[in-house]
Scaffold this active site. Sequence first.
Site, PDB file in Angstrom:
ATOM      1  N   ASN A  53       0.809  -1.217   0.000  1.00  0.00           N
ATOM      2  CA  ASN A  53       0.000   0.000   0.000  1.00  0.00           C
ATOM      3  C   ASN A  53       0.844   1.269   0.000  1.00  0.00           C
ATOM      4  O   ASN A  53       0.415   2.310  -0.516  1.00  0.00           O
ATOM      5  CB  ASN A  53      -0.954   0.013   1.191  1.00  0.00           C
ATOM      6  CG  ASN A  53      -0.245  -0.146   2.525  1.00  0.00           C
ATOM      7  OD1 ASN A  53       0.407  -1.168   2.758  1.00  0.00           O
ATOM      8  ND2 ASN A  53      -0.357   0.829   3.392  1.00  0.00           N
TER       9      ASN A  53
ATOM     10  N   HIS B 259      -5.064  -3.850  10.503  1.00  0.00           N
ATOM     11  CA  HIS B 259      -5.403  -4.433   9.199  1.00  0.00           C
ATOM     12  C   HIS B 259      -6.155  -5.764   9.322  1.00  0.00           C
ATOM     13  O   HIS B 259      -6.112  -6.591   8.408  1.00  0.00           O
ATOM     14  CB  HIS B 259      -4.147  -4.625   8.347  1.00  0.00           C
ATOM     15  CG  HIS B 259      -3.331  -3.386   8.176  1.00  0.00           C
ATOM     16  ND1 HIS B 259      -3.821  -2.256   7.560  1.00  0.00           N
ATOM     17  CD2 HIS B 259      -2.057  -3.089   8.547  1.00  0.00           C
ATOM     18  CE1 HIS B 259      -2.884  -1.316   7.559  1.00  0.00           C
ATOM     19  NE2 HIS B 259      -1.816  -1.787   8.147  1.00  0.00           N
TER      20      HIS B 259
END
Length: 542
Positions: A280, A372
């Site tokens: 990311n 996450h």
Amino acid sequence: MASTLCRLIGVLILVNFAALHARIPTTLDGPFPPVTVPFDQSLRGKAVDLPDTDPRVRRRVKGFEPEQISVALSFSFDSVWISWITGEFQIGYYIKPLNPKTVSSVVRYGTLRYPLSHKATGDSIVYNQLYPFQGLQNYTSGIIHHVRLTENGLKPSTRYYYRCGDPAIAMSNIYSFTTMPVSGPRSYPSKIGIIGDLGLTYNSTTTINHLISNKPDLMLLVGDITYANQYLTNGTGSDCYTCSFPQTPIHETYQPRWDYWGRFMQNLVSKVPMMVIEGNHEIEEQAEGKKFVAYSSRFAFPSSESRSGSTFYYSYNAGGIHFIMLGAYAAYNKSAHQYKWLERDLAEVDRSITPWLIAAWHPPWYSSYKAHYREVECMRQEMEELLYSYGVDIVFTGHVHAYERSNRVYNYTLDPCGPVHIMVGDGGNREKMAIEHADAPGTCPEPSTTPDRFMGGFCATNFTFGPAAGKFCWDRQPDYSAFRESSFGHGILEVKNETWALWTWYRNQDARYKSGDQIYIVRQPDKCPNLPGKTKLWSAAR
């Protein structure tokens, strides 16, 4: 007498082999009860980035001399990629990109240091990071060169010497690399280094120094490379971008951090092939909605060789191992190109030649940390059955800044034919270490907060089966989680033969050769044949 001596030697070998395995657990002993190593508060120290004044990141070449030199694998042992940069980057409000046609891309190489009898040429590019907002500085890179060495085919397990550059302007010093072994069931790289979420902090440098001391033949970096997007374009950085810079019109980056990282890593990756996959922190959105430009420009990928045509997913062989690198930030649903490519790639794997099948991507499917948590559930639901049906042995991921190793698992259920998932997001970056577990009281995240907008839709709902049925999180460490610890470090995979591989995780705070976690991962091809859709209970496969 001779036959008696031979039998005695054979017995001693078996005894020693058994003693070795008695000291180190194997997946045949599993599934293991979950273990959590308590967090050491003394290790909570703030991770600090190397400044641009550090001699390890400063530019040490002049003019168009090559720098940031690296090696990457092609699809098989007979070819590799050499990459480097010439010329200086520019950052500011008025930039003028360099012309890549003004500098040639040449590599001279051979099995002898002198003379370097072979020559290869390649391509060069320049990329820009542009922001259409007042006050934000733009960036243009030096000239990035990628050359594939293919002439007559490289020999397996052979040291090659090389230098790169433009013979009419400047060539680099002489470096060397060693090719991968020929693919076969008894042929493997000695050591494969696995790291993730590295960045460029003082912790990162410890990780790399420890990795170098283990002398890997190959290196995998499972995403989140430089953390250049922890900075504004003026070079102001933060451990938490959204906390410090909530009003920026776009998520900025400070692209020179890529150059600093390339200079620091050259000592390792100019000799040891490094294979990367996007995370990311490589998204780096810019003008016209462009993303992943630095990532896709700076590294060489065997995209055409593996017929993926993409920098986000590809495959390659290293001896008797077939590696599949998957992209969580590219479309992965069953109608997408990535999925169809994966089906073809898996169908073409010959397990008699490459018995081991290893996959890697950035965000974990199986993590028990709050950070996450179940963020990539959509990808798991789309791809897990396919990977399981072809008998993937190990999955490496990062993203969560901690270490975790699973039992063999499939669809959240202990399964002796499922892969071992190993999360190594503990490379040392400047963001905080993950220490909270989703199963701890009061820490289970709200389901609606878990999706990542760059990874598809919302797929994580309450469990419908097992000990956590009716809940979004377990109320204890999940059965699939065999071992977890919040410490910085790296891993080494040593494949011994077609069924045994030694996995060792090293913590930065320990002596270099002391392991924090170690296990033999054992394949059972006779009990876990590659039959799509076939599921075995653990008891039936033991």
